[in-house]
Design an enzyme around this catalytic site. Structure first.
Site, short mmCIF file in Angstrom:
data_model
loop_
_atom_site.label_atom_id
_atom_site.label_comp_id
_atom_site.label_asym_id
_atom_site.label_seq_id
_atom_site.Cartn_x
_atom_site.Cartn_y
_atom_site.Cartn_z
N PHE B 120 22.77 5.00 9.68
CA PHE B 120 21.57 4.04 9.40
C PHE B 120 20.13 5.10 9.58
CE2 PHE B 120 20.06 -0.30 8.76
CZ PHE B 120 21.64 -0.99 8.13
N GLN B 234 6.47 -3.48 8.46
CA GLN B 234 7.80 -2.54 8.13
C GLN B 234 7.61 -3.10 6.88
OE1 GLN B 234 12.01 -2.08 9.47
NE2 GLN B 234 10.71 0.38 9.87
N HIS B 236 10.16 -2.53 3.96
CA HIS B 236 11.09 -2.12 3.90
C HIS B 236 11.89 -1.66 2.12
CE1 HIS B 236 16.01 -1.71 3.01
NE2 HIS B 236 16.51 -2.68 4.40
N LEU B 246 16.18 -8.78 0.20
CA LEU B 246 16.86 -7.75 1.05
C LEU B 246 17.94 -7.02 0.22
CD1 LEU B 246 16.58 -5.29 3.50
CD2 LEU B 246 17.85 -6.61 4.08
N GLU B 249 19.80 -1.51 3.43
CA GLU B 249 19.89 -0.22 3.88
C GLU B 249 21.26 0.57 4.49
OE1 GLU B 249 16.74 1.52 7.18
OE2 GLU B 249 18.28 2.73 7.73
N ARG B 280 12.62 4.30 7.52
CA ARG B 280 12.10 3.09 6.70
C ARG B 280 10.46 3.94 6.05
NH1 ARG B 280 15.52 -2.54 8.87
NH2 ARG B 280 17.39 -1.50 7.86
N HIS B 350 8.97 -6.57 5.61
CA HIS B 350 10.18 -6.77 5.89
C HIS B 350 10.14 -7.08 7.74
CE1 HIS B 350 14.80 -6.53 5.94
NE2 HIS B 350 14.72 -5.69 7.49
N ARG B 391 10.02 0.35 13.34
CA ARG B 391 11.52 1.26 14.04
C ARG B 391 12.55 1.62 13.00
NH1 ARG B 391 15.62 -3.45 12.28
NH2 ARG B 391 14.13 -4.56 11.06
#
Lengths: 335, 581
Positions: B120, B234, B236, B246, B249, B280, B350, B391
């Site tokens: 990730f 954030q 995304h 969405l 990721e 991100r 996001h 994050r």
């Protein structure tokens, strides 16, 4: 045994099964009274009938009949021509439940939509731009929260996953609440009964050692094959479409219905569950699996590909021929 | 007015709220009365939309360590995270992943029955456990099902909380509207955990549910409590154009490429070592830079500029097993099959890194120094802070589970220490609630002229325009002015639906009120932070400035005016350094 093999076996033997079932039920082997055995036998003969005449065809007809304005005594709005000029303007005929009159009343809205506008998108637009009094449930907008179940052209659907332009017939889309649930306001229905049925089948992994369940630093052993047995039934988002589409739920409110029963099967098939046969006994009742008549509408409308119809038939087999569907293996804590 | 009495009320039924309920009940040996209050049906909270997975070091024998997890998180946060909290996250996360396994989540597993972990963004090693790309959904279903078997937990579906009742720094209860009947309710309890999630609906292009309106955060702010780090939102990188849904990721974690209009994997110019799996904030900035420099593609339907997420080179079976929802979404929403075509994506709001100011135990802080008795916050609505300025993907689910459990247990212990009996304060709570009922009745009965939905649309436009991926003084000041005007327009708001039962018009209006107040907090904090850090990126102050800004912004309202203070970042092992990938 693979999931596909189970499906073939289950569906494939659906024709032979009723005979066997009727015999066994009459012989009182299922642990129920003789009278009830005869009753079950008759129900099963009915199911054979259904099969002979083609369950699929009946299912289609049944779905097409939903929200029939004449039958339901709906007050319809005066018809007006659709506004000209905009090719992408659709007419939404929304049947709204009114608390005062206890009737469905029609509101008509003309809405401009784009290529990718969903039915939900159009309804949200109606609420923001045309009529703030309309009520419906919605949240995630991506088909995973299960809020926006309603009927679109009579078919129980998730509004966020239903494309508006593609659903229109001659520029018109008919929207209504899910009539298989009690109505609250407009498109909003009461889910208390639905949740109650879900809870009644003990929908959680039963383990003898609670402390281990909450605290243990290791996972329970489970093979990919074992996961595959319950995974297809664990996609249920509790949207209620299957209950709305089920002819038995609509006629016998006490029937547990496809949602709860499919979840009983999901937990039964999970090798981590230690409730074992007791899980089956819970739904081995008239209003449990035995009221299901194989209409298959539940599996037809499920937006997540869950197949409650197969789950229910599999449980019937399992009750009559223990260990037929699955070999039960206990899941131990990983060493 | 109906009054309901409980020992513990949990506001919000996402992963954090339901974890809190289970563990509070368990810690009290099922002896306390717990209410789970949701404005939706409990199982429909936005946590269901979490896709990619949950982070945690499951198998140290594979070379991963909790220190590596902590360091990745801190570097990802642009060194704004409180390091003691991050260490706690890394230490507790593995147990939570196994807890979810024990209550039924079908984690993807390998041939040896080990839980599979995938790469990730910003994580130095595959560390994200997942159940296909419906991780949040499976966790929610397992939690809801588990909660339904606990007798002393009651679920109050579709109850919309409108205010927290706090007197002399102590929680007394809350006022809510039962949507089904439209009636007011006073829900009294000696302890409360707020777990109401994020507020990304202040933006127009967002991955969040319609319901993500930050209600609990706004309630706390209005009750005179403090929020922390609200400027950090954030974006995304990969939200589907044109709807904003969405695209996880994990699509890049499993090997997806990002391409510009020339077909180049442009990330090599921005993060050569991590490429598409940079954190991100960096990927989002890279996409917007590509678009600003003319290498974006215009969507024919919406006019939005975007880049492409290419999965065509991936094994189809792997997509079906690990990313089924990506395909389901693109096929159903825009009729596009990722096997054959790249997916149009652009950054969307996001996650709210900021939130209700809590100490490391999740207890809500009135200001920098004093905690509120009997009040905790957990999950996205809270700011502990483990995410700092940005994050890392998959840390949010671990945060929800870890602080859900922790606050649940703390609340149970608090109740056993302080007793569960209601006392003299109950009269105070009744007075508060009656006042609130009256305010809402006047709102519905009033004949205001301003269209709430127009105000909402304008608010979200100005936030998208001025507080998106790149920000500057001029834009943010314009947004501040706009929001002030909206706040004043709100004073004469039009509510057309005068009915009681399931009146979503009044619910929408109360949500819009919350969004306006949070937009104000975000803008106020963002204007004052004169540096670029993590997701807060300013074109007029382009670099990070540790000398002046290595601190958390703490905002509270004093007589209707924002009062801002700064609180130092807690650093344990890792000194701030240049952040490069």
């Amino acid at each position: 045994m693979k999931e596909s093999q189970i499906a073939i076996l289950t569906y494939g033997s659906m024709i032979g099964a009723p005979v066997l079932l009727a015999l066994l039920a009459l012989l009182n082997l299922s642990g129920l009274g003789t009278l009830y055995g005869i009753y079950t036998g008759l129900r099963i003969l009915l199911a054979v009938d259904l099969l002979l005449f083609g369950a699929i065809g009946i299912r289609e007809i049944y779905l097409g009949k939903r929200v029939n304005p004449i039958k339901l005594g709906i007050k319809t709005a005066e018809e007006q021509p659709i506004r000209n000029g905009e090719a992408d303007t659709l007419r939404f005929r929304v049947y709204r439940f009114k608390e005062e009159s206890k009737r469905l009343e029609e509101s008509v809205y003309d809405v401009a939509v784009g290529k990718y506008t969903s039915v939900l998108g159009a309804l949200v637009k109606i609420k923001a731009e045309k009529d703030p009094t309309i009520s419906m449930r919605y949240s995630c907008n991506m088909g995973i929260c299960g809020s926006c179940g309603m009927t679109v052209n009579g078919k129980p659907s998730l509004a966020c996953e239903t494309n508006a332009l593609k659903s229109a017939r001659n520029g018109i889309i008919t929207i209504g609440p899910m009539l298989g649930h009690p109505l609250l306001k407009d498109l909003v229905t009461d889910f208390d009964d639905f949740f109650g049925k879900h809870e009644s089948i003990s929908p959680h992994l039963e383990r003898e050692d609670r402390k281990e369940k909450y605290e243990a630093p290791k996972e329970y052993a489970q093979t990919r094959e074992q996961i595959g047995r319950f995974l297809p039934y664990s996609y249920c988002i509790m949207c209620g479409l299957c209950m709305d589409a089920c002819p038995v739920v609509n006629t016998n409110p006490a029937f547990l219905g496809p949602q709860a029963l499919s979840q009983a099967y999901r937990y039964y098939m999970d090798s981590r569950d230690q409730m074992g046969e007791r899980r089956l006994q819970m739904v081995n009742t008239k209003d449990g699996v035995w009221d299901c008549e194989y209409a298959g509408t539940c599996s037809e409308v499920c937006p997540k590909g869950v197949d409650p119809a197969t789950a229910i038939q599999s449980m019937k087999f399992e009750m009559l021929v223990p260990k037929f569907v699955m070999k039960k293996e206990g899941a131990e804590m990983e060493k | 007015m109906e009054t309901l009495d409980y020992d513990l009320v949990i506001l919000g039924t996402g992963i954090a709220g339901m974890c809190a309920a289970i563990h509070a009940s368990e810690a009290s040996k099922n002896s306390i009365r717990i209410a789970l209050v949701s404005k939706l049906h409990a199982m429909r909270s936005h946590s269901v939309a979490a896709e990619g997975g949950i982070s945690g070091v499951l198998y140290p024998e594979g070379g991963d360590t909790q220190d590596m997890h902590a360091y990745d998180t801190i570097k990802g946060s642009d060194f704004l995270a409180d390091q003691d909290a991050v260490e706690l996250l890394a230490k507790s996360a593995p147990r939570e992943i196994r807890f979810f396994e024990h209550i039924g989540v079908p984690w993807n597993r390998d041939e040896k029955q080990k839980i599979t972990q995938r790469p990730f963004g910003g994580m130095s090693i595959p560390r994200t456990a997942f159940a296909a790309d419906k991780t949040g959904f499976f966790m929610m279903r397992a939690l809801y099902d588990e909660v339904s078997g606990i007798g002393n937990v009651s679920i109050l579906h579709e109850n919309f909380a409108t205010s927290l009742i706090i007197n002399e720094n102590r929680f007394l209860g809350l006022h809510a509207i039962d949507l089904a009947t439209g009636e007011s309710r006073l829900i009294r309890a000696n302890a409360c955990i707020i777990a109401t999630g994020g507020a990304s609906r202040v933006f127009k292009f967002t991955t969040n549910s319609y319901s993500c309106t930050g209600d609990g955060t706004a309630l706390a702010l209005r009750a005179g409590l403090s929020l922390k780090d609200m400027e950090f939102v954030q974006f995304h990188p990969t939200a589907l154009v044109p709807t904003g849904v969405l695209i996880t990721e994990a699509a890049r974690g499993e090997g997806g490429y990002l391409l510009n209009s020339k077909g180049e994997r442009f990330m090599k110019a921005y993060a050569p070592s991590k490429m598409e799996l940079a954190p991100r904030d960096i990927v989002s900035r890279s996409i917007i830079t590509e678009i600003n420099e003319g290498r974006g593609i215009a969507d024919q339907e919406s006019g939005l500029q975007h880049v492409l997420l290419d999965l065509r080179h991936l094994d189809h079976r792997a997509i079906e097993e690990k990313l089924p929802m990506v395909r389901e979404i693109t096929m159903k929403m825009i009729n596009l099959d990722p096997f054959n075509e790249p997916i149009p994506v652009r950054p969307a709001a996001h996650f709210t890194m900021g939130g209700i100011n809590t100490n490391i135990n999740g207890q809500v802080m009135r200001d920098m120094n004093s905690a509120v008795s009997g009040l905790w916050a957990a999950g996205e609505c809270s700011c502990v802070s483990v995410h700092g300025a940005n994050r890392l993907g998959s840390n949010s689910l671990s945060q929800c589970a870890v602080w859900g459990r922790m606050t649940g247990i703390s609340a149970a212990e608090y109740l056993s220490r302080n007793g569960t009996k209601q006392d003299v304060d109950s009269k105070v709570a009744e007075l508060y609630a009656a006042k609130e009922e009256d305010r809402i009745a006047r709102l519905i009965g009033g004949n205001g002229q301003n269209d709430p939905y127009r105000i909402l649309a304008d608010l979200r436009d100005t936030m998208d325009m001025n507080l998106y991926v790149y920000r500057n003084e001029k834009g943010m000041s314009a947004a501040k002015k706009d929001i002030e005007r909206m706040a004043s327009d709100f004073k004469s708001i039009a509510i057309k639906d005068k009915g009681k039962r399931f009146n979503t018009n009044i619910r929408d209006v109360l949500e819009i009120e919350n969004l306006i107040c949070l937009a104000q907090a975000i803008t106020e904090c963002a204007i004052r932070r004169k540096e670029s850090r993590g997701a807060h990126s300013r074109t007029d102050y382009a670099s990070r400035n540790d000398n002046e800004w290595l601190s958390h912004t703490v905002i509270r309202m004093e007589n209707g005016n924002p009062e801002i203070a700064y609180q130092p970042v807690r650093i344990t092992k890792w000194k701030p350094e240049e952040r490069k990938y």
